[in-house]
Design a protein around this motif. Structure first.
Motif, PDB file in Angstrom:
ATOM      1  N   ILE A 117      50.583  44.322  42.276  1.00 20.48           N
ATOM      2  CA  ILE A 117      49.362  45.098  42.057  1.00 20.48           C
ATOM      3  C   ILE A 117      48.258  44.123  41.658  1.00 20.48           C
ATOM      4  N   PRO A 118      47.137  44.069  42.401  1.00 22.53           N
ATOM      5  CA  PRO A 118      46.067  43.128  42.060  1.00 22.53           C
ATOM      6  C   PRO A 118      45.370  43.516  40.757  1.00 22.53           C
ATOM      7  N   LEU A 119      45.164  42.531  39.915  1.00 16.91           N
ATOM      8  CA  LEU A 119      44.498  42.739  38.632  1.00 16.91           C
ATOM      9  C   LEU A 119      43.221  41.912  38.577  1.00 16.91           C
ATOM     10  N   ALA A 120      42.183  42.469  37.985  1.00 18.45           N
ATOM     11  CA  ALA A 120      40.951  41.735  37.713  1.00 18.45           C
ATOM     12  C   ALA A 120      40.460  42.194  36.350  1.00 18.45           C
ATOM     13  N   GLY A 121      39.378  41.618  35.881  1.00 19.24           N
ATOM     14  CA  GLY A 121      38.880  42.021  34.570  1.00 19.24           C
ATOM     15  C   GLY A 121      37.641  41.252  34.184  1.00 19.24           C
ATOM     16  N   LEU A 177      49.892  35.999  36.039  1.00 22.37           N
ATOM     17  CA  LEU A 177      50.185  37.380  35.647  1.00 22.37           C
ATOM     18  C   LEU A 177      49.769  38.387  36.723  1.00 22.37           C
ATOM     19  N   GLY A 178      49.239  37.882  37.835  1.00 23.10           N
ATOM     20  CA  GLY A 178      48.840  38.775  38.919  1.00 23.10           C
ATOM     21  C   GLY A 178      47.345  39.013  39.035  1.00 23.10           C
ATOM     22  N   PHE A 179      46.553  38.275  38.247  1.00 20.51           N
ATOM     23  CA  PHE A 179      45.103  38.427  38.331  1.00 20.51           C
ATOM     24  C   PHE A 179      44.558  37.692  39.556  1.00 20.51           C
ATOM     25  N   VAL A 180      43.653  38.383  40.275  1.00 23.07           N
ATOM     26  CA  VAL A 180      43.019  37.782  41.456  1.00 23.07           C
ATOM     27  C   VAL A 180      41.636  37.231  41.121  1.00 23.07           C
ATOM     28  N   GLY A 181      41.155  37.532  39.930  1.00 18.98           N
ATOM     29  CA  GLY A 181      39.864  37.005  39.498  1.00 18.98           C
ATOM     30  C   GLY A 181      39.354  37.744  38.281  1.00 18.98           C
ATOM     31  N   VAL A 182      38.264  37.229  37.719  1.00 17.41           N
ATOM     32  CA  VAL A 182      37.643  37.871  36.557  1.00 17.41           C
ATOM     33  C   VAL A 182      36.137  37.676  36.588  1.00 17.41           C
ATOM     34  N   GLY A 224      32.140  40.138  43.779  1.00 21.49           N
ATOM     35  CA  GLY A 224      33.415  39.875  43.126  1.00 21.49           C
ATOM     36  C   GLY A 224      34.468  40.900  43.525  1.00 21.49           C
ATOM     37  N   PHE A 225      34.103  42.174  43.480  1.00 27.28           N
ATOM     38  CA  PHE A 225      35.044  43.231  43.856  1.00 27.28           C
ATOM     39  C   PHE A 225      35.529  43.020  45.290  1.00 27.28           C
ATOM     40  N   GLU A 226      34.592  42.672  46.164  1.00 31.89           N
ATOM     41  CA  GLU A 226      34.966  42.457  47.567  1.00 31.89           C
ATOM     42  C   GLU A 226      35.942  41.294  47.721  1.00 31.89           C
ATOM     43  N   ALA A 268      25.818  28.107  35.286  1.00 30.59           N
ATOM     44  CA  ALA A 268      26.669  29.138  34.688  1.00 30.59           C
ATOM     45  C   ALA A 268      27.369  29.910  35.799  1.00 30.59           C
ATOM     46  N   ALA A 269      28.494  30.512  35.465  1.00 34.54           N
ATOM     47  CA  ALA A 269      29.226  31.362  36.408  1.00 34.54           C
ATOM     48  C   ALA A 269      29.486  32.715  35.775  1.00 34.54           C
ATOM     49  N   ASN A 270      29.437  33.756  36.586  1.00 30.91           N
ATOM     50  CA  ASN A 270      29.786  35.085  36.084  1.00 30.91           C
ATOM     51  C   ASN A 270      30.959  35.693  36.853  1.00 30.91           C
ATOM     52  N   THR A 271      31.446  34.975  37.873  1.00 30.65           N
ATOM     53  CA  THR A 271      32.530  35.488  38.710  1.00 30.65           C
ATOM     54  C   THR A 271      33.503  34.364  39.034  1.00 30.65           C
ATOM     55  N   LEU A 272      34.776  34.601  38.763  1.00 27.32           N
ATOM     56  CA  LEU A 272      35.818  33.638  39.112  1.00 27.32           C
ATOM     57  C   LEU A 272      36.772  34.283  40.117  1.00 27.32           C
ATOM     58  N   ILE A 273      37.133  33.514  41.147  1.00 25.93           N
ATOM     59  CA  ILE A 273      38.128  33.953  42.118  1.00 25.93           C
ATOM     60  C   ILE A 273      39.353  33.066  41.964  1.00 25.93           C
ATOM     61  N   PHE A 274      40.504  33.675  41.724  1.00 23.78           N
ATOM     62  CA  PHE A 274      41.759  32.923  41.634  1.00 23.78           C
ATOM     63  C   PHE A 274      42.380  32.909  43.034  1.00 23.78           C
ATOM     64  N   ARG A 275      42.288  31.787  43.703  1.00 23.02           N
ATOM     65  CA  ARG A 275      42.705  31.692  45.100  1.00 23.02           C
ATOM     66  C   ARG A 275      44.227  31.596  45.239  1.00 23.02           C
ATOM     67  N   PRO A 276      44.760  31.992  46.402  1.00 19.42           N
ATOM     68  CA  PRO A 276      46.208  31.917  46.623  1.00 19.42           C
ATOM     69  C   PRO A 276      46.770  30.502  46.495  1.00 19.42           C
TER      70      PRO A 276
END
Length: 277
Positions: free
Chosen positions: A5-9, A57-62, A255-257, A88-96
């Motif tokens: 299950i993809p997680l973000a936050g 832990l299954g997070f795809v980004g924050v 980010g959501f996309e 500055a950054a406001n969006t992180l993508i955790f890549r495969p």
């Protein structure tokens, strides 16, 4: 065996006030996505370990908020050009592949909100006047310059911060003393408040608007209250005004996309969900 299950936050400290969980939760439900978006209070000292642990832990980004927006740049493996320019950054993508990609979508959110709220907005119609020189101002100045605004007038209560932006962005930036901030509205086609003045619990917005043209588009990144004193007075003078809530919605879209594979709509339903919080 089921798929993860993809997680973000959103990470920051504090984060209890964040409206992002309500917004992303709405989009997840609307698109029938089996995922979650979670607010996480992360202390400065725990930031590095959090970014190392969350992908496992299954997070795809924050999303990233205060006080981590600058610090995450040094911890990311890849930094977008706009995040590097803004600092500055406001969006992180955790890549495969395990790499952390840092981006900044605040400028995108600002421009999309402006175009949605003022469809006739023309970046080359005249100078832009920007109040404030903090992190949000950096993103907005970058975005305005990218859109082709030829002159960006800038005023900040601490002039040195405005001068620092001019040193980075060059002669396109014209700095005004804070006591003369009202003067930079003369002939301005776009007026932007990036300060907390006028926000609930903050000092009132007291910059005189005598020089404001009725042809100007006026926007305020403050959205509590939704209609700030600046927007009310600007509208009374005949200006087109754009509230700050749309920026919050639009900056969340990329980010959501990236995380969930669907591009959500920053529409009336999304606004209603956030306003109910």
């Amino acid at each position: 065996m089921t798929d993860k299950i993809p997680l973000a936050g959103v990470i920051g400290s504090p984060v209890a006030h964040s409206k992002s969980p309500a917004l992303h939760g709405h989009w997840l439900r609307r698109h029938g996505i089996r995922g979650y978006y979670i607010p996480m209070d992360v202390a400065r000292d725990d930031l590095k370990s959090a970014l190392e642990t969350l992908p496992r832990l299954g997070f795809v980004g924050v999303n990233v908020t205060i006080p981590h927006k600058e610090a995450v740049l040094a911890l990311a493996d890849l930094v977008s050009d706009r995040a590097a320019l803004i600092g500055a950054a406001n969006t992180l993508i955790f890549r495969p592949d395990g790499k952390v990609h840092a981006d900044n979508t605040d400028g995108i959110g600002f421009i999309e909100n402006l175009r949605q709220g003022a469809p006739g907005w023309d970046p080359v119609a005249g100078p832009a006047a920007v109040l404030g020189a903090g992190g949000a101002a950096r993103a907005i100045v970058t975005a305005l310059a990218e859109q082709g605004v030829r002159e960006i007038r800038l005023s900040n209560r601490t002039r040195a911060r405005a001068e620092a932006l001019r040193a980075e962005f060059g002669p396109k930036i014209v700095v005004y003393d804070w006591v003369q901030a009202g003067n930079m509205l003369d002939g301005a086609a776009t007026v932007v408040n990036t300060t907390s003045l006028g926000m609930v619990g903050k000092p009132e917005f007291r910059v005189p608007l005598d020089g404001l043209s009725r042809e100007a588009v006026v926007t305020d990144i403050v959205y509590a209250p939704l209609q700030t004193s600046l927007l009310k007075e600007a509208r009374a003078r005949g200006c087109v005004t754009v509230d700050g809530l749309g920026m919050l919605l639009h900056q969340a879209v990329p980010g959501f996309e990236r995380w969930f594979g669907v591009r959500p709509e920053a529409d009336a339903a999304a606004r209603a969900v956030v306003l109910e919080e």
